[in-house]
Design an enzyme around this catalytic site. Sequence first.
Site, mmCIF file in Angstrom:
data_model
loop_
_atom_site.group_PDB
_atom_site.id
_atom_site.type_symbol
_atom_site.label_atom_id
_atom_site.label_comp_id
_atom_site.label_asym_id
_atom_site.label_seq_id
_atom_site.Cartn_x
_atom_site.Cartn_y
_atom_site.Cartn_z
ATOM 1 N N GLY A 182 -67.018 81.720 -33.932
ATOM 2 C CA GLY A 182 -67.760 82.647 -32.878
ATOM 3 C C GLY A 182 -69.196 82.336 -33.390
ATOM 4 N N GLY A 236 -71.973 83.242 -35.265
ATOM 5 C CA GLY A 236 -72.164 84.076 -36.636
ATOM 6 C C GLY A 236 -73.735 84.441 -36.677
ATOM 7 N N ARG A 237 -74.432 83.859 -36.113
ATOM 8 C CA ARG A 237 -75.761 83.857 -36.258
ATOM 9 C C ARG A 237 -76.566 83.756 -35.080
ATOM 10 N NH1 ARG A 237 -78.591 79.053 -39.283
ATOM 11 N NH2 ARG A 237 -77.020 77.331 -38.813
ATOM 12 N N LYS A 276 -81.137 81.889 -32.065
ATOM 13 C CA LYS A 276 -80.166 81.173 -33.185
ATOM 14 C C LYS A 276 -80.936 81.774 -34.368
ATOM 15 C CE LYS A 276 -78.225 76.953 -34.712
ATOM 16 N NZ LYS A 276 -77.974 75.601 -34.452
ATOM 17 N N ASP A 328 -75.178 85.301 -43.645
ATOM 18 C CA ASP A 328 -76.099 86.479 -43.191
ATOM 19 C C ASP A 328 -76.707 86.654 -41.748
ATOM 20 O OD1 ASP A 328 -77.662 84.284 -43.249
ATOM 21 O OD2 ASP A 328 -79.026 84.502 -44.732
ATOM 22 N N ARG A 388 -82.778 78.896 -28.359
ATOM 23 C CA ARG A 388 -82.126 77.692 -27.711
ATOM 24 C C ARG A 388 -81.722 77.614 -26.397
ATOM 25 N NH1 ARG A 388 -76.968 75.536 -31.077
ATOM 26 N NH2 ARG A 388 -75.906 77.342 -30.691
ATOM 27 N N ARG A 443 -67.671 75.517 -25.493
ATOM 28 C CA ARG A 443 -67.072 74.408 -26.460
ATOM 29 C C ARG A 443 -65.652 74.291 -26.243
ATOM 30 N NH1 ARG A 443 -71.185 75.864 -30.638
ATOM 31 N NH2 ARG A 443 -72.313 77.454 -30.038
ATOM 32 N N ASP A 477 -65.877 73.039 -32.561
ATOM 33 C CA ASP A 477 -66.663 74.170 -32.036
ATOM 34 C C ASP A 477 -68.078 73.645 -31.814
ATOM 35 O OD1 ASP A 477 -66.178 74.045 -34.966
ATOM 36 O OD2 ASP A 477 -67.908 75.355 -35.248
ATOM 37 N N ASN A 478 -68.400 72.388 -32.252
ATOM 38 C CA ASN A 478 -69.792 71.767 -31.866
ATOM 39 C C ASN A 478 -69.836 70.953 -30.750
ATOM 40 O OD1 ASN A 478 -70.820 73.396 -33.965
ATOM 41 N ND2 ASN A 478 -70.601 71.709 -35.617
HETATM 42 P P1 AMP Z 1 -71.642 75.163 -37.444
HETATM 43 O O1 AMP Z 1 -70.644 74.158 -37.786
HETATM 44 O O2 AMP Z 1 -72.784 74.866 -38.406
HETATM 45 O O3 AMP Z 1 -72.253 75.038 -36.118
HETATM 46 O O4 AMP Z 1 -71.386 76.600 -37.697
HETATM 47 C C1 AMP Z 1 -70.046 76.995 -37.906
HETATM 48 C C2 AMP Z 1 -70.063 78.516 -37.935
HETATM 49 O O5 AMP Z 1 -70.338 78.880 -39.146
HETATM 50 C C3 AMP Z 1 -70.356 78.995 -36.630
HETATM 51 O O6 AMP Z 1 -69.437 80.067 -36.358
HETATM 52 C C4 AMP Z 1 -71.834 79.779 -37.031
HETATM 53 O O7 AMP Z 1 -71.820 80.883 -36.303
HETATM 54 C C5 AMP Z 1 -71.170 80.068 -38.465
HETATM 55 N N1 AMP Z 1 -72.659 80.208 -39.376
HETATM 56 C C6 AMP Z 1 -73.480 79.235 -39.497
HETATM 57 N N2 AMP Z 1 -74.431 79.638 -40.455
HETATM 58 C C7 AMP Z 1 -74.198 81.015 -40.540
HETATM 59 C C8 AMP Z 1 -74.951 82.123 -41.011
HETATM 60 N N3 AMP Z 1 -76.115 81.867 -42.012
HETATM 61 N N4 AMP Z 1 -74.653 83.270 -41.075
HETATM 62 C C9 AMP Z 1 -73.445 83.527 -40.345
HETATM 63 N N5 AMP Z 1 -72.796 82.611 -39.646
HETATM 64 C C10 AMP Z 1 -73.168 81.126 -39.742
HETATM 65 MG MG MG Z 2 -71.479 75.370 -34.505
#
Ligand code: AMP
Ligand code: MG
Length: 480
Positions: A87, A89-90, A110, A122, A173, A180, A245-246
Amino acid sequence: MTVQIPFDNSYARLPDRFFTAQPPTPVAAPGLITVNRPLAAELGITLPNDDTGIAAIFAGNTLPDGATPLAQVYAGHQFGGWAPQLGDGRAVLLGEVVDRAGQRRDIQLKGAGPTPYSRMGDGRAWLGPVLREYIISEAMCALGIPTTRALAAVTTGEPVLREAAMPGAIVTRVAASHIRVGTFQYFAARRDVEALQALSAHAIARHYPDADGPLGLLQAVIAAQARLVAKWMGVGFIHGVMNTDNMSIAGETIDYGPCAFMDAYHSEKVFSSIDQFGRYAFGNQPNVAVWNLAQLATALLPLMPERDSAIEIFTHEINTFPDLFDLEWHRVLRAKLGLARVEEADVALAFDLLTLMEQAQADFTRYFRGLSGADPAQTAAEFTDPGPFNTWLLRWQTRLDRETRSPAERQSAMEAVNPAFIPRNHRVEEVIKASLSGDYDPFFKLVDILKRPFEDQPENRAYQAAPAPEETVTRTFCGT
Ligand code: AMP
Ligand code: MG
């Protein structure tokens, strides 16, 4: 006057279990790095001439009228391993606007603070990845590749703890949507057919209004991904984390993390520091796309009336991907070589060149740009052993004799697909380094050059150059 955004938030009208209402967490001291005024205009956003007010909006300190901030939930396969709940997360979705062209677009902050999906994170981003995403997503757009956009970048005035304390930042963004493959997987894994139905209807209405039901949706996403990955490869782009998810249902490039453009051509090039086994290597991207699409097909199965026949139908659709991709990839390669006619041997001609380039570690961008110019023979001068290139050049020129376009027409067509400028990794690193001492001039300069990647810009020749050995970036890191 404050920033005015004409919101119309359709995702927020979906059932509650699609997201968590979540306002951005205010930051200590918003500072505007840049706002993308042409994009704002495209979106019908009114921007006052007040940097403080603009920064407050894009830092999440002031909520614009009409926003319904939320964090979306999704799941996904990360490096092939199933993560049942991910989900935003940030990231916080402020809402949607219908742009001047009638297209619905998401506006998302973002790095906007923690959400229920932050897990151990965080919720923040640091300046480096924010500038990277800004530069690369805007460059992709100028290169004609479907992508999310960057509307603004701000600093937060707060440190973000990574290996060291880094300056915090937020990128705004803009996306056709943030739906996704993993959004479908989330509901499928919970056997929530009702939610799947609502999601599928929403995605179809939004992205593929002509698609007929889940099968039509699957077909449309397959076609969009085949086109997208072929376009990536045509400019030497490596996404780096093609987790499900990307992968956007809309067919846009999304989630710029450890992505990179190749300098020297190699079909198995990997940059991401976490991609140990080359799952997301340059030449493996079509294979991963088909793997991801198979996960989408699996997630859509519960929407089909009869499971066994649906498996058969969907399997058939997934199996169309390799041919569809080849069609797109060969089209890209033909255009790069200036071939308007279609001949059977064209693909071999292109592949033979790529093999030579790989052996000689030729710079992908420079070579094709050189080939597009008035004197293609000079490309051979780039190599210690120009022999094989000269031989190949003769083959290519013989093939060009069978083209009907004039050489000048062919040349300008080639220059319109073979960029002079890409966001080279060492330039992006240089920008980030300067930004850490408060100098954003290199950032603005690079963004400006990359707005016109197909123009020669003789005054910016240095930005066409491949990195010197000591400048070469061999590893890139996740956007966290
Ligand atoms: P990504 O593959 O980099 O797109 O991220 C994978 C997952 O990690 C996603 O659910 C993001 O929201 C979460 N995520 C990445 N960086 C952070 C962060 N600094 N704090 C919280 N969630 C994060
Ligand atoms: Mg992602």
